[in-house]
Design a protein around this motif. Structure first.
Motif, PDB file in Angstrom:
ATOM      1  N   UNK A   1      62.035 -46.575  74.146  1.00  9.92           N
ATOM      2  CA  UNK A   1      62.987 -45.462  74.205  1.00  9.92           C
ATOM      3  C   UNK A   1      64.268 -45.821  74.960  1.00  9.92           C
ATOM      4  N   UNK A   2      64.206 -46.885  75.758  1.00 13.77           N
ATOM      5  CA  UNK A   2      65.401 -47.330  76.476  1.00 13.77           C
ATOM      6  C   UNK A   2      66.558 -47.597  75.516  1.00 13.77           C
ATOM      7  N   UNK A   3      66.202 -47.953  74.281  1.00  8.91           N
ATOM      8  CA  UNK A   3      67.220 -48.384  73.324  1.00  8.91           C
ATOM      9  C   UNK A   3      67.500 -47.342  72.245  1.00  8.91           C
ATOM     10  N   UNK A   4      67.113 -46.093  72.512  1.00  7.28           N
ATOM     11  CA  UNK A   4      67.427 -45.022  71.558  1.00  7.28           C
ATOM     12  C   UNK A   4      68.935 -44.961  71.344  1.00  7.28           C
ATOM     13  N   UNK A   5      69.340 -44.806  70.090  1.00  4.69           N
ATOM     14  CA  UNK A   5      70.762 -44.739  69.772  1.00  4.69           C
ATOM     15  C   UNK A   5      71.411 -46.077  69.521  1.00  4.69           C
ATOM     16  N   UNK A   6      70.605 -47.142  69.535  1.00  2.09           N
ATOM     17  CA  UNK A   6      71.167 -48.467  69.263  1.00  2.09           C
ATOM     18  C   UNK A   6      71.758 -48.491  67.861  1.00  2.09           C
ATOM     19  N   UNK A   7      72.841 -49.216  67.667  1.00  3.99           N
ATOM     20  CA  UNK A   7      73.464 -49.258  66.332  1.00  3.99           C
ATOM     21  C   UNK A   7      72.540 -49.925  65.321  1.00  3.99           C
ATOM     22  N   UNK A   8      72.567 -49.448  64.093  1.00  6.42           N
ATOM     23  CA  UNK A   8      71.689 -50.040  63.072  1.00  6.42           C
ATOM     24  C   UNK A   8      72.032 -51.494  62.824  1.00  6.42           C
TER      25      UNK A   8
END
Length: 548
Positions: free
Chosen positions: A178-185
């Motif tokens: 969850x630390x990386x939620x919102x990471x670019x595709x």
């Protein structure tokens, strides 16, 4: 445009849901347990929603630092998100290594060690449970190659898949995904079809499991004949209860997504839970492990007729008892239902298939596991000198297939020993019938001199004693045949009925009655016969009480 050569074709897990979503749209996918990686998504999902989740998770993995060709071990509590995570890992060109949730910590640790510093996707329950015993021992300070103690010494980084919810730091330096939620595709990465693309492990029925290395090309060679088998039921809704760490699940999923089937994915096989789900969704296709089908015999006449609309049953991993086939086909109200049985291994994929109809099931020989798959597999029986055995003569079962794995990770010599001029030794003993049918007798390691075929005797007993939940005949401490039996409802075995049922069978020791839950089993519910023999030899037996 040039058509790809056979050696260039591949089946990749990474884009399965995306391709199916583009082709069919919002086809429903129903779960019996919320996904651990996205519990808020609920139980009623669809192809596009799962495709979006795969895209999101792959973006997070890339942001965490996972790169193409790197190994990512997935070892967590049993749930459908094992599948979603495997697809996400594959989408960015990394190699998912699927470890059964049921592995003991010591075994999981050994497999992680063989994977040579993989990433690890897991959850807090597994970290606090089995993986507490999986860590590498602390090395002496300053020793060459010294590793940190605990699980951290076996892996590159631990990523936990539980929603963080602002909780305290993860144990052992783990990082929440969850630390990386919102990471670019990130754009999909496609490996060469002959590069390693998936790692699964063998059943471990004869010891510590071996790590089987698959590639997209060998997986494609398994997928194509299974698509052909799935054509008659294309688009029918399907209910699956299978091991999510076994390659068979991914091939079956590939077939069903290709044809746009609505899916019911079942984690809990208990008839009290699965029965109402099956009754509500009325699937046309049902596949599970043979031992689960034995459990589901009681659904044949359960309230709501949960199996009444089944047109096709699928059974693999192990031979299925004729009694079970008859009950399953009798439960369907479709005009001409069938059951297809696949015989093979993780290392080969299916190498033979057998169809049962209602009429054929009435006189079925449970030892006949079918014929080779035309154009894809060949099967032969070899004698002790490696020569082709005559029809009816028992010998080692060997198979030649384009679906064979690349190797055993870290055990090339073991892999090479099972190959003989391109023929893979299945580890089973059997014979060919006059018309080419393949008959399975026993695993080589399970042979008992006094019994021609343990499996055949087990089929007879299951057919004669309807109350049996399971019976396995194993070598005892002196290699004598010992029947271990499980009775439905854990009722006491009726010794009079047992004597009558075994009167014309080979002489065996007195039966030992165990609870089914006490039988050592693999993730596909195969019985670990070697482990039972070891328990008998050591006198370490379960304490069992029956009749209240």
């Amino acid at each position: 445009m040039r058509q790809p050569l056979l050696s260039e074709r591949g089946f990749s897990l990474g884009m399965m849901f995306q391709q199916a979503a583009r082709r069919y749209g919002a086809v429903p996918v129903t779960l019996d347990r919320p996904l651990d990686v996205s519990p808020g998504a609920g139980l009623d999902l669809s192809y596009p929603e799962l495709a979006d989740l795969v895209d999101d998770l792959s973006a997070r993995l890339w942001a965490a630092g996972v790169r193409p060709t790197e190994r990512v071990a997935i070892h967590k509590t049993d749930n459908v998100d094992i599948v979603v995570l495997a697809c996400a890992v594959s989408r960015i060109g990394a190699v998912p290594a699927l470890l059964s949730p049921g592995l003991h910590g010591r075994v999981a640790g050994e497999l992680l060690d063989r994977l040579d510093q993989p990433w690890l996707l897991t959850d807090r329950a597994t970290l606090d449970g089995s993986l507490r015993d999986a860590g590498a021992p602390a090395a002496e300070a300053g020793a060459p190659g010294a590793r940190a103690p605990g699980i951290a010494g076996l892996v590159r980084q631990v990523l936990t898949v539980d929603p963080s919810g602002g909780a305290a730091a993860e144990p052992g330096g783990a990082v929440p995904l969850d630390t990386y939620v919102g990471a670019p595709p990130h754009a999909p990465v496609r490996l060469h079809p002959r590069e390693p693309s998936l790692i699964t492990h063998s059943s471990g029925t004869t010891g510590v499991p071996k790590l089987a290395v698959h590639c997209a090309n060998t997986m494609w060679n398994r997928l194509v004949p299974q698509k052909a088998m799935g054509w008659p039921t294309r688009g029918e809704s399907a209910a699956l209860h299978l091991s999510f760490v076994h390659s068979r699940f991914y091939h079956l999923l590939g077939v069903l997504l290709h044809f746009g089937s609505p899916l019911l994915l079942i984690v809990d096989p208990d008839p009290a839970s699965a029965g109402p789900l099956l009754a509500r969704h009325r699937p046309g296709i049902v596949e599970t492990h043979p031992n689960t089908f034995v459990l589901w015999e009681e659904l044949a006449d359960a309230p709501g007729a949960p199996l009444s609309w089944v047109r096709s049953y699928g059974s693999t991993f192990d031979a299925i008892h004729p009694r079970t086939v008859r009950k399953l086909l009798g439960a369907s109200r479709r005009r001409a239902p069938w059951l297809v049985q696949l015989y093979g291994q993780s290392e080969t994929g299916p190498v033979a298939f057998q169809w049962y109809s209602r009429r054929g099931a009435a006189k079925a020989d449970g030892r006949r596991v079918g014929t080779a798959i035309p154009g894809f597999t060949r099967v032969r029986i070899a004698d002790g000198e490696g020569r082709r055995a005559a029809p009816g003569a028992p010998g080692r079962i060997e198979a030649r297939t384009r679906g064979r794995i690349l190797t055993y990770l870290g055990a090339q010599e073991t892999y090479d020993r099972q190959l003989r001029d391109g023929w893979w030794q299945m580890g089973d003993v059997g014979y060919r019938g006059r018309w080419g049918g393949l008959y399975l007798m026993d695993r080589e390691i399970d042979l008992i001199d006094e019994v021609n075929s343990n499996l055949a005797v087990e089929d007879v007993l299951m057919s004669r004693l309807d109350e049996l939940r399971e019976v396995v005949i194993v070598p005892g401490a002196e290699r004598e045949p010992v029947p271990v039996v499980c009775v439905r409802g854990d009722e006491p075995l009726d010794t009079r009925r047992w004597r009558e049922a075994t009167a014309d069978l080979p002489v065996m020791s007195a039966p030992l009655q165990w609870r089914f839950d006490d039988l050592p089993r693999t993730s596909t519910w195969k019985i670990k016969r070697v482990e039972i023999t070891a328990m008998l030899t050591e006198g370490v037996l379960p304490a069992v009480r029956f009749g209240g």
